[in-house]
Structures are given as C-alpha cells and as structure tokens.
Design a protein around this motif. Sequence first.
Motif, PDB file in Angstrom:
ATOM      1  N   ASN A   1     -17.693  -2.014   7.939  1.00  0.00           N
ATOM      2  CA  ASN A   1     -18.835  -2.506   6.579  1.00  0.00           C
ATOM      3  C   ASN A   1     -19.948  -3.167   7.276  1.00  0.00           C
ATOM      4  OD1 ASN A   1     -16.642  -2.238   4.744  1.00  0.00           O
ATOM      5  ND2 ASN A   1     -15.608  -3.941   5.070  1.00  0.00           N
TER       6      ASN A   1
ATOM      7  N   LYS B   1      -6.543  -2.683  12.361  1.00  0.00           N
ATOM      8  CA  LYS B   1      -6.933  -1.990  11.155  1.00  0.00           C
ATOM      9  C   LYS B   1      -8.173  -2.840  10.286  1.00  0.00           C
ATOM     10  CE  LYS B   1      -5.720   0.490   6.943  1.00  0.00           C
ATOM     11  NZ  LYS B   1      -4.510   0.872   6.206  1.00  0.00           N
ATOM     12  N   GLN B   2      -7.800  -3.842  10.249  1.00  0.00           N
ATOM     13  CA  GLN B   2      -8.856  -4.846   9.643  1.00  0.00           C
ATOM     14  C   GLN B   2     -10.106  -5.079  10.292  1.00  0.00           C
ATOM     15  OE1 GLN B   2      -8.473  -6.417   6.514  1.00  0.00           O
ATOM     16  NE2 GLN B   2     -10.503  -6.887   6.826  1.00  0.00           N
TER      17      GLN B   2
ATOM     18  N   ASP C   1       1.988  -6.721  12.609  1.00  0.00           N
ATOM     19  CA  ASP C   1       0.961  -7.399  12.365  1.00  0.00           C
ATOM     20  C   ASP C   1       0.078  -7.126  13.318  1.00  0.00           C
ATOM     21  OD1 ASP C   1       2.213  -9.030  10.484  1.00  0.00           O
ATOM     22  OD2 ASP C   1       2.714 -10.603  11.893  1.00  0.00           O
TER      23      ASP C   1
ATOM     24  N   ARG D   1      -1.940  -4.311  11.748  1.00  0.00           N
ATOM     25  CA  ARG D   1      -2.828  -4.822  10.485  1.00  0.00           C
ATOM     26  C   ARG D   1      -4.036  -5.362  11.109  1.00  0.00           C
ATOM     27  NH1 ARG D   1       0.781  -8.150   8.364  1.00  0.00           N
ATOM     28  NH2 ARG D   1       1.458  -6.697   6.904  1.00  0.00           N
ATOM     29  N   VAL D   2      -3.918  -6.037  12.277  1.00  0.00           N
ATOM     30  CA  VAL D   2      -5.094  -6.806  12.728  1.00  0.00           C
ATOM     31  C   VAL D   2      -6.015  -5.641  13.143  1.00  0.00           C
ATOM     32  CG1 VAL D   2      -6.131  -8.469  14.770  1.00  0.00           C
ATOM     33  CG2 VAL D   2      -3.995  -9.061  13.254  1.00  0.00           C
TER      34      VAL D   2
ATOM     35  N   LYS E   1       0.875  -1.199  -0.080  1.00  0.00           N
ATOM     36  CA  LYS E   1       0.070   0.187   0.148  1.00  0.00           C
ATOM     37  C   LYS E   1       0.886   1.151  -0.009  1.00  0.00           C
ATOM     38  CE  LYS E   1      -3.769  -2.405   2.219  1.00  0.00           C
ATOM     39  NZ  LYS E   1      -4.573  -2.315   3.727  1.00  0.00           N
TER      40      LYS E   1
ATOM     41  N   GLN F   1     -11.857  -2.000  10.008  1.00  0.00           N
ATOM     42  CA  GLN F   1     -12.736  -2.061   8.627  1.00  0.00           C
ATOM     43  C   GLN F   1     -13.927  -2.999   8.601  1.00  0.00           C
ATOM     44  OE1 GLN F   1     -11.794   0.121   5.974  1.00  0.00           O
ATOM     45  NE2 GLN F   1     -13.797  -0.630   5.142  1.00  0.00           N
ATOM     46  N   ASP F   2     -13.767  -4.166   9.215  1.00  0.00           N
ATOM     47  CA  ASP F   2     -14.982  -5.123   9.084  1.00  0.00           C
ATOM     48  C   ASP F   2     -16.070  -4.355  10.034  1.00  0.00           C
ATOM     49  OD1 ASP F   2     -13.358  -6.853   7.788  1.00  0.00           O
ATOM     50  OD2 ASP F   2     -12.836  -8.002   9.233  1.00  0.00           O
TER      51      ASP F   2
END
Length: 288
Positions: free
Chosen positions: A264, A256-257, A250, A253-254, A113, A260-261
């Motif tokens: 959504n 942030k994910q 990591d 990243r987790v 990214k 985002q979930d």
Amino acid sequence: MATNKDKTPRNKKKRVKDDEGRMSLKEHLIEARNRLFKSLIALTLGTVAGFFIYDWLLELIIDPVQAAGGSVNFTAVMSPFDIMIKVALFVGILVSSPVWLYQLWAFIVPGLKKNERRLSYTFVAISVPLFIGGVAMAYFVLPFALKFFISLAPENSENLININEYLPFIIRLLLAFGLAMLVPVLMVGLNLVGVLPAKVILKNWRITVFLIAVVAAMAAPGGDAITMFALAGPLFLTFAAATIFCYFNDKKRVKKQAAQDAENERLAQGESSTIATPEPIDEPNSQI
C-alpha cells in the motif's frame, strides 16, 4: 412488472453488503435461529434413536456400580420413564454432535476469510472424535471413581444408589470431559477470527494448566495419580497443539499484514504494484 432501473439499487446494496461481510443484528439473530433449529432437529432424531438402545446403554452405565459392589435402585413410580428420557437425550447429544458442532462453527465461519473457512472445516471434523473421545475417556475412569466412593461406606452396610442421583452425575461427568476436549478447537477458532491472540494464551498458560489439573483431579477423586495423569495428559497435549497452531498463525498473519502495508505504501508513492495477480475477493457467505 419491475424494470431494470428498479432492480439496480437493490442488487447494488446487496453486493456492497456481501463484499464487506457485514450483517445486521437482525440477520445475525435469524442465522442463529436457523442453525439452532437444525441442531434441535438433529437432536430430536438422535433422541428417538436413543430409545431403541436404551436397555443396552442403561446396562452399560450401571455395570461400573455393580462391579464396585453397589447397586442402583428406582425409588419412584415414574423413575423408569424419567430415566429413559434422560438416557435417550444423552444418546441424542452424542449422535447429533456432528450436526450441532458443525452448526456452531458455521455460525463463526462467515467472519473468516476464504482460506480460513477451508481450514475451519478440518477442525469441525476433528472436534467430533475429540468430543466422543472425551466421553469415552470419562467412562474409562468412572469405575475407579465409583470404587473409591463406595469403599467409604461403613462395613456391614449396603450401598443402595438412587438412580435419579446417579444418572445425572454420570451424564454430567461424561459431557464435561467431552466438552473439555473441545476447548482447544474453540481456542483455534477464536484465534482464526482474531479474538484470541497466541500471546494471550501464553501469558495465561499457568492458569490453564492449573484448571486442567483441577478438572482431572475432580474426575479421579480416588487419589490414583496414574488415573489423574491419564485424564490430564490428553488435555495438556491438545492444549499445547492448539497453542502452537495459534502462535504460527499469528506470525503468518503479521507477516501478511506487513507485506500488505508495504504494498500500500508503494502504491501511495506512485510505484507499480509488485503483486502479479490480485487476490480474488471472497465469495459471499451462503447459509448451509
């Protein structure tokens, strides 16, 4: 003359490909070829520069042998010319290291990214001094190894070393430690692209520590524990630093994910977005 109607499908197709970050196998091969070509040009220029410092560098390589009580001999007519080419090529690898290291990373960069690409440039800058530092570290320990080997010769014997055997040994040793210092940078790069999670590194840390110790012991065969630890120490430190970075990356990243979930899921239920300003889409990757 092509009309606007003719141009629209091609532009639309290109835009979709760039947004998704997809490249065909042919495009990957073309990019690899271009970056390899740039690296070879830099290597060639560095090799040419190596011919100008050949005498000085060869003397620098031979000095540890003479200090240990041995001597280097040319045993063939073509040996001086052959050795000159090898030494110049070694100089070319060192001098061109910023270029071929950057091209290697630039080949990986398109998979990252935008913010991760900026971070990867920092590690490209770090990898060059790490590589040169590894070479210098191996040269520092070289006299100890040579002194040990030459001391094994029987008394009343003269240790005459063939230059065609000595030089490849030295070059392999120097480059091996230079490349070994790049392993942590490679670990971070693979973690950034999601190939090497920190949990995999932590799970196999014993194997990594063992391999580092073996490499240090092979490069310092004189049985000198201080020398072995002097070589293994920087490798352990850089490995630990890379592992810590991968661990926190990591976690980021987790987190942030997960955010985002959750976003959504709220949007799917018809709720308004909690994100004030949507993140901009990364710009298409360009060949450098």
